[in-house]
Design an enzyme around this catalytic site. Sequence first.
Site, PDB file in Angstrom:
ATOM      1  N   SER A 119     -63.260 146.139 -16.248  1.00 17.99           N
ATOM      2  CA  SER A 119     -63.441 147.271 -15.339  1.00 17.99           C
ATOM      3  C   SER A 119     -63.129 148.572 -16.069  1.00 17.99           C
ATOM      4  O   SER A 119     -63.772 148.878 -17.075  1.00 17.99           O
ATOM      5  CB  SER A 119     -62.580 147.062 -14.089  1.00 17.99           C
ATOM      6  N   ASP A 161     -70.931 142.662  -7.520  1.00 20.14           N
ATOM      7  CA  ASP A 161     -70.126 143.744  -8.082  1.00 20.14           C
ATOM      8  C   ASP A 161     -70.958 145.011  -8.104  1.00 20.14           C
ATOM      9  O   ASP A 161     -72.062 145.011  -8.657  1.00 20.14           O
ATOM     10  CB  ASP A 161     -69.701 143.373  -9.504  1.00 20.14           C
ATOM     11  N   HIS A 163     -66.459 141.461  -8.223  1.00 17.69           N
ATOM     12  CA  HIS A 163     -65.685 142.245  -9.190  1.00 17.69           C
ATOM     13  C   HIS A 163     -64.234 141.764  -9.168  1.00 17.69           C
ATOM     14  O   HIS A 163     -63.686 141.453  -8.118  1.00 17.69           O
ATOM     15  CB  HIS A 163     -65.732 143.726  -8.818  1.00 17.69           C
TER      16      HIS A 163
END
Length: 324
Positions: A163, A258, A288
């Site tokens: 991320s 995601d 995610h």
Amino acid sequence: MPLHPQAEALRARRASTGAPPLYTLTLAEARAADLADIRAAAGTPEPVAAVEEHRFPGPGGDLTLRLYRPEPPTLEQRSTELPALLYLFGGGWTLGSPDTSDAICRRLTNAVGCVTASVGYRLAPEHPFPAALQDCRAALLHLVERAGEFGIDPGRLAVGGESAGGNLSAALTLLLRAEGGPALRHQLLVYPNTDHAADTPSLREHDDPLLFNRRSVAWYWGHYLADRADAASPYASPLRAATLAGLPPATVLTAEYDPLRDEGEQYAEALRAAGVPVELRRYEGMPHGFFAMTATLDAAAEAQAYAAGRLREALWEAGREVPR
């Protein structure tokens, strides 16, 4: 495909507890809730040979550098200098600490046979862009400068993260290229943010408040960028770099459910178009954040094993014996 049954069960548990989205909480509440959720989903961390805490001077003050060491080498004629991975935790540049990625760092350390370093970079909004990137650069340079003391081979370095940690990893490779090094063998980008201005199908489609969604993305960017003009910088939005040529080979992992899926895959394709060797793998049915959830999602363990294999190949090549 539909949300994977294990991910659907995770979503149902969140619904039953009534846990609010992180972006509705105060920063202190969100930081505490994020760490608690990650620890629960990651399960019992693997033991490693040693964990060391170091302090070093960063551009904005002293920073923590945590080193994870694998079991001592046992194969004959193996170098005593180990490759190193700088792993950058996720959390939207706003949440997280080395504790956030502790379980991941331990697994990668053991599976790759490398020293893994995790830096406690400064968080936004207290320290907006480019503070986190500056700290990550300082951590890598510190590893190189003290390679002999740390038992690290400075010629076998990689960077990675999930991320925001993936965003910082990609940005760091761009920054090091501009500065002429140190050279990296590999970059591991797990569902990275790559463009503040992204307007992709995955970003528009994913708005489930029980999962990381497009409002989560906007909340994190809003903390990270104090000046909206910074959004165009390739060090904030790596996909906007004039060229990606000459960057380290990459592994890019994305998740079907995601909002960042498409921009991660676009970045992989842009790297490939620039002549950078890339392996892109999408995990179907996954949300995610799945990469950290080894106690909850089978795909997390699979993805970490795949990532470790890619790192092993990159860091133990060129005639050096691969640990077994």
